[in-house]
Design a protein around this motif. Structure first.
Motif, PDB file in Angstrom:
ATOM      1  N   VAL A  72       0.868  -1.190   0.000  1.00  0.00           N
ATOM      2  CA  VAL A  72       0.000   0.000   0.000  1.00  0.00           C
ATOM      3  C   VAL A  72       0.902   1.237   0.000  1.00  0.00           C
ATOM      4  CG1 VAL A  72      -1.937  -1.100   1.181  1.00  0.00           C
ATOM      5  CG2 VAL A  72      -0.158   0.011   2.541  1.00  0.00           C
ATOM      6  N   PHE A  73       0.354   2.344  -0.474  1.00  0.00           N
ATOM      7  CA  PHE A  73       1.087   3.620  -0.442  1.00  0.00           C
ATOM      8  C   PHE A  73       0.388   4.498   0.584  1.00  0.00           C
ATOM      9  CE2 PHE A  73       2.023   7.941  -2.018  1.00  0.00           C
ATOM     10  CZ  PHE A  73       3.402   7.873  -2.128  1.00  0.00           C
ATOM     11  N   VAL A  74       1.063   4.727   1.693  1.00  0.00           N
ATOM     12  CA  VAL A  74       0.472   5.493   2.800  1.00  0.00           C
ATOM     13  C   VAL A  74       1.045   6.891   2.776  1.00  0.00           C
ATOM     14  CG1 VAL A  74       0.032   5.501   5.271  1.00  0.00           C
ATOM     15  CG2 VAL A  74       0.555   3.349   4.131  1.00  0.00           C
ATOM     16  N   GLN A  75       0.177   7.896   2.887  1.00  0.00           N
ATOM     17  CA  GLN A  75       0.678   9.267   2.868  1.00  0.00           C
ATOM     18  C   GLN A  75      -0.104  10.141   3.840  1.00  0.00           C
ATOM     19  OE1 GLN A  75      -0.042  11.075  -1.002  1.00  0.00           O
ATOM     20  NE2 GLN A  75      -1.914   9.896  -1.262  1.00  0.00           N
ATOM     21  N   ALA A  76       0.578  11.167   4.318  1.00  0.00           N
ATOM     22  CA  ALA A  76      -0.085  12.213   5.094  1.00  0.00           C
ATOM     23  C   ALA A  76      -0.242  13.400   4.157  1.00  0.00           C
ATOM     24  CB  ALA A  76       0.739  12.591   6.315  1.00  0.00           C
ATOM     25  N   LEU A  77      -1.476  13.923   4.091  1.00  0.00           N
ATOM     26  CA  LEU A  77      -1.796  15.047   3.212  1.00  0.00           C
ATOM     27  C   LEU A  77      -2.143  16.257   4.063  1.00  0.00           C
ATOM     28  CD1 LEU A  77      -4.174  13.208   0.686  1.00  0.00           C
ATOM     29  CD2 LEU A  77      -1.780  13.849   0.298  1.00  0.00           C
ATOM     30  N   ARG A  78      -1.624  17.394   3.684  1.00  0.00           N
ATOM     31  CA  ARG A  78      -1.872  18.604   4.481  1.00  0.00           C
ATOM     32  C   ARG A  78      -2.430  19.713   3.607  1.00  0.00           C
ATOM     33  NH1 ARG A  78       2.957  19.966   8.121  1.00  0.00           N
ATOM     34  NH2 ARG A  78       2.061  18.226   9.266  1.00  0.00           N
ATOM     35  N   GLY A  79      -3.344  20.496   4.183  1.00  0.00           N
ATOM     36  CA  GLY A  79      -3.890  21.640   3.469  1.00  0.00           C
ATOM     37  C   GLY A  79      -5.139  22.159   4.150  1.00  0.00           C
TER      38      GLY A  79
END
Ligand code: CMP
Length: 141
Positions: A72-79
């Motif tokens: 899986v590709f796990v990411q933290a997204l901010r905005g």
């Protein structure tokens, strides 16, 4: 609106289809920034712990099996308003009900193989980001 950090997972079906870049591009185009990311194959224990809130649901076993079926590709997204924005971009959990143009409408095959996961509240986002990225300062900009 507040600057938020949310957790996004590109599930094994999306990684198998080789569409990580296409999906990440949608988040970026909508103004979200990738502030942490990792490609990894979850262990059964990790998948069960991550989805513990669903452990009593009938779909839990299939969900865990699917989530450990490949990387899986796990990411933290901010905005700005990242939690709701991520969910809008993903579309409904069941791709058959997802609005046209959403990630699940375009890339998902079924409610299990639904391409992406995203945190559903401020509390969940905090816990889910910490699960995968314990050193990321959620409010650091
Ligand atoms: P996700 O956002 O990752 O959160 C839990 C997952 O369980 C969900 O996406 C679906 O992939 C899966 N799932 C399977 N069946 C159901 C169901 N009936 N309701 C909600 N989620 C389900």
């Amino acid at each position: 609106m507040a600057i938020e950090t949310t957790l996004s997972i590109l599930k094994p079906d999306a990684v198998r289809k080789n569409v990580i870049g296409q999906i990440v591009s949608r988040f970026e185009a909508a103004g979200l920034q990738v502030v942490a990311a990792q490609l990894r194959h979850l262990s059964r224990r990790e998948a069960e712990a991550f989805y513990a809130v669903h452990s009593e649901r009938g779909f839990f076993k299939d969900l865990v099996e699917f989530m450990i079926s490949g990387p899986v590709f796990v990411q933290a997204l901010r905005g700005e308003g990242a939690i709701a924005l991520n969910r809008d971009l993903m579309g409904a959990t069941d791709p058959k009900k997802a609005a046209p143009g959403t990630i699940r409408a375009d890339f998902a095959d079924s409610i299990d193989a639904n391409a992406v996961h995203g945190s559903d509240s401020v509390e969940t986002a905090r816990a889910e980001v910490a699960f995968f990225f314990p050193t990321l300062a959620i409010h650091a900009r």
